[in-house]
Design a protein around this motif. Structure first.
Motif, PDB file in Angstrom:
ATOM      1  N   VAL A 162      -7.620  14.081  24.500  1.00 41.00           N
ATOM      2  CA  VAL A 162      -6.329  13.459  24.198  1.00 41.00           C
ATOM      3  C   VAL A 162      -5.330  13.933  25.240  1.00 41.00           C
ATOM      4  O   VAL A 162      -5.121  15.140  25.400  1.00 41.00           O
ATOM      5  N   LYS A 191      -1.815   9.064  25.732  1.00 43.35           N
ATOM      6  CA  LYS A 191      -0.561   8.875  24.991  1.00 43.35           C
ATOM      7  C   LYS A 191       0.596   9.106  25.955  1.00 43.35           C
ATOM      8  O   LYS A 191       0.995  10.237  26.221  1.00 43.35           O
ATOM      9  N   VAL A 238      -6.964  18.691  23.912  1.00 40.24           N
ATOM     10  CA  VAL A 238      -5.628  18.104  24.083  1.00 40.24           C
ATOM     11  C   VAL A 238      -5.019  18.675  25.351  1.00 40.24           C
ATOM     12  O   VAL A 238      -4.935  19.900  25.522  1.00 40.24           O
TER      13      VAL A 238
END
Length: 706
Positions: A162, A191, A238
């Motif tokens: 992510v 994102k 992440v």
């Protein structure tokens, strides 16, 4: 899953293999605007998006499809993708202008991002095996007879990466995270930040339209993903870029604290540039320093995590530096809409960002900073139509240079104005300069500008532990340097303390960030089976066909050849010494050689043994072996005295086909033994070998045999 386009022009997400927008965009959904004109470009919303399904799709479909490819195959796809995007940069430039980015900014963000793909496409093929397992470090022998050994290996993590990116680099920031993850074989969920995420969406759309990427290897979430970390666990990673406050919230998430989610962050950074006391106004170093400070203040309108926030200079040169920076700003900066001719610095990314920067500067002024250049008032700008005046709807800000009488003021070392802002502070000694740099509590990068080696040595060793990267700038590299604020994919990007304590890039190091290092123990045969690399003690296969007669299609790991013994006479050693000029006493003087604790008397040259070893194992007729291109890991173990004999054993250790060529590399384990079966030397021989038997070479060989 709905894929209907919202009438409110929601910025699309790309999830589970298709483009997605919410059925209805809430009126509270954030708007995105043109940074220069204030025009509304759309809204961002993930209302109704099932994040658990996005993660599951990445873990299942993305992982499965990436597993079908080796490192080299994925690297070639990165190269192909870079070429595809390189031909479509103009489309991205046009969209990027809406973020306030100038042509120079696009070179950093868009061209720089594509350059990362090229770099990893190249390094992946040069530095990784054509497989999915990487051996890390040397072999450890764990038993006396060599039947039990150990080593470390890297394999990819089984989850998703992510990637939460900042607004300032909507393309580079995404690609510098995506490239190493893809090369490792780990699917990405991107994102982007809201203000400029529409440019990321445009890049992702091109990447998907290219048809190059395996399904599931890339997904995009345009909008809020507040519950995304709830869906992650120890299998996942992440990578965050943004503010320290947001990073702390993510670090404190239960799935990070207790669930084992790997987390890396790149956050706020009060980077420094230090001018050496030798770099006066008439030196090339002074000019390079001023140029660097102005560049970092104005590229991307100073919205760079690597920008120079603290300009640390000798007190004796402080006014000279301020005057020179001010003069260059006057000369070089044309503020306005990037689509207008002649503009060199655009707007900040949003009006919210403009308000934040002005507020930070005002706080610094209130704390003792003095305005040496610029203004907090609305500046006059070049509008899109070429006219000059205020642009009330645009997020424009004048470059601001602050001067501080108190170099140790807390605010100059703790407040970051994330825009075209830098502060000049003075020092009287190198120790003081080092201490001032350290007050930033950890930074991404610092520059040291000096042509005095002793000054550079003291400053670099004094500040290195406080920074992720240090640029040494002088007259020798001033023009060739990539610059203070330009992370390169070959070197680590990140920094300690305030900068987040994380690491990105760094060449193949960043690929390993997406992999698990595992200690592997077992027999040589089993470790050979796992890694695809022959280990000493594993089976060798001797047959009637010399391994040099085998193409890559026929050659197998462990295929071997053993020679007969060859004696090395004193005359051979003398002739070699005379013909090469290597008359070192160990090869020419019996008395001196015998007095050396390592030699029994005159010994053969190591390079004589290597040359003769080649004569013992080389199959001379034309065939699949195309070239010898080097030796690696050479060690001379036991001296070979004149009159002794030696033999060579050659074993196919590693086979690496080149995906885009009709040949590959073969690494051969070579070991020389003397007549007492003692090891004389060990090394790896590297050859280029055809994938299939060459009919022309075969015909030539037949005529030679006949």
């Amino acid at each position: 899953m709905t894929t209907t386009t919202s009438e409110q022009q929601a910025v699309p997400s790309y999830v589970q293999g298709s483009w997605w927008t919410p059925q209805a965009v809430p009126t509270s959904a954030p708007e995105v605007r043109d940074a220069s004109t204030g025009e509304v470009l759309g809204r961002v919303s993930t209302e109704g998006l099932e994040l658990a399904e996005v993660v599951r799709y990445g873990r299942q479909t993305g992982q499965r499809n990436l597993a079908d490819l080796t490192f080299h195959q994925r690297a070639l796809k990165l190269k192909e993708l870079a070429q595809f995007l390189n031909a479509r940069r103009e489309e991205l430039y046009e969209i990027s202008a809406k973020t306030g980015a100038t042509k120079i900014d696009n070179l950093v963000d868009i061209d720089g991002g594509i350059g990362v793909l090229f770099t990893f496409g190249s390094k992946g093929r040069r530095e990784l095996p054509n497989s999915n397992v990487v051996i890390d470090g040397p072999l450890e022998v764990l038993s006396r007879d060599g039947s039990f050994i150990g080593e470390h290996i890297y394999t990819r993590i089984p989850g998703v990466a992510v990637q939460i990116n900042a607004f300032n680099f909507p393309v580079w920031g995404m690609l510098e995270k995506f490239a190493p993850a893809f090369l490792a074989g780990v699917p990405s969920i991107v994102k982007p930040a809201t203000p400029t995420g529409y440019l990321t969406e445009a890049m992702v759309r091109l990447m998907i339209d290219s048809g190059i990427l395996p399904e599931g290897s890339l997904q995009l979430i345009s909008g809020s993903a507040r519950t995304l970390l709830d869906e992650l666990d120890y299998r996942d990673l992440v990578a965050f870029t943004g503010s320290a406050s947001t990073a702390k919230l993510l670090k404190d998430h239960p799935q990070v604290v207790y669930g084992g989610v790997r987390f890396t962050a790149e956050t706020d950074s009060l980077n420094a540039a230090i001018l050496g006391p030798d770099a006066g106004p008439d030196t090339p170093e002074f000019e390079a320093f001023v140029r660097s400070v102005v560049t970092e203040m104005t590229v991307k309108a100073g919205q760079k995590c690597t920008s120079i926030r603290r300009t640390i200079v000798p007190n004796a040169l402080k006014q000279d530096v301020i005057a020179a920076i001010s003069a260059r700003l006057n000369e070089k900066v044309v503020l306005g809409d990037p689509r207008a001719e002649g503009v060199t610095m655009g707007a900040l990314a949003s009006l919210e960002q403009l308000a934040d920067v002005r507020s930070a500067v005002q706080a610094m002024l209130d704390a003792g900073g003095e305005l040496a250049y610029g203004t907090l008032d609305a500046p006059s700008v070049t509008r899109r139509d070429g006219s000059i005046g205020e642009a009330a709807e645009g997020a424009f800000m004048s470059p601001v240079l602050l001067s501080w009488a108190d170099a140790s003021s807390q605010q100059v070392h703790s407040l970051e104005a994330f825009g075209p802002v830098s502060s000049v502070i003075g020092y009287d000694s190198l120790d003081e300069a080092i201490a001032l740099a350290a007050l930033g509590s950890g930074s991404l990068v610092a520059s040291v500008c000096s042509n005095d080696p002793l000054v550079v040595q003291q400053l670099v060793t004094g500040i290195a532990a406080h920074h992720g990267r240090v640029l040494v700038l002088n007259r020798e590299d001033a023009r060739s340097s990539t610059g203070h604020g330009a992370p390169v994919p070959h070197l680590v990007h990140g920094g300690p303390g305030r900068a987040g304590g994380g690491e990105e890039l760094g060449g193949i190091r960043s690929v390993y960030h997406h992999m698990q290092r595992t200690a592997l123990q077992g027999s040589p045969n089993m470790l050979t089976a796992v890694t695809g690399v022959w280990h000493p003690g594993a089976d060798r296969h001797f047959d009637d066909t010399h391994p040099f007669r085998k193409s890559l299609a026929e050659l197998r790991i462990g295929d071997a050849f053993g020679s007969e013994l060859r004696e090395v006479s004193l005359q051979d050693v003398t002739d070699f010494a005379n013909s090469t000029g290597d008359t070192f006493y160990a090869h020419t003087n019996q008395e001196a050689a015998a007095a050396n604790p390592f030699f029994p008397g005159i010994v053969a040259h190591g390079y004589l043994l290597l040359s003769w070893a080649a004569g013992l194992f080389v199959e001379p007729a034309p065939g699949p072996v195309l070239a010898n291109y080097g030796l690696e890991n050479l060690r001379f173990i036991t001296p070979l005295a004149a009159g002794d004999s030696f033999r060579v054993t050659l074993t196919a250790k590693q086979i690496t086909p080149r995906e885009d060529q009709d040949y590959g590399e073969v690494c051969w384990d070579a070991i020389l033994h003397n007549q007492h079966d003692e090891i004389v030397a060990t090394y790896d021989v590297l050859t280029l070998v055809a994938k299939t038997q060459d009919p022309v070479a075969d015909a030539s060989n037949a005529s030679l045999q006949g």
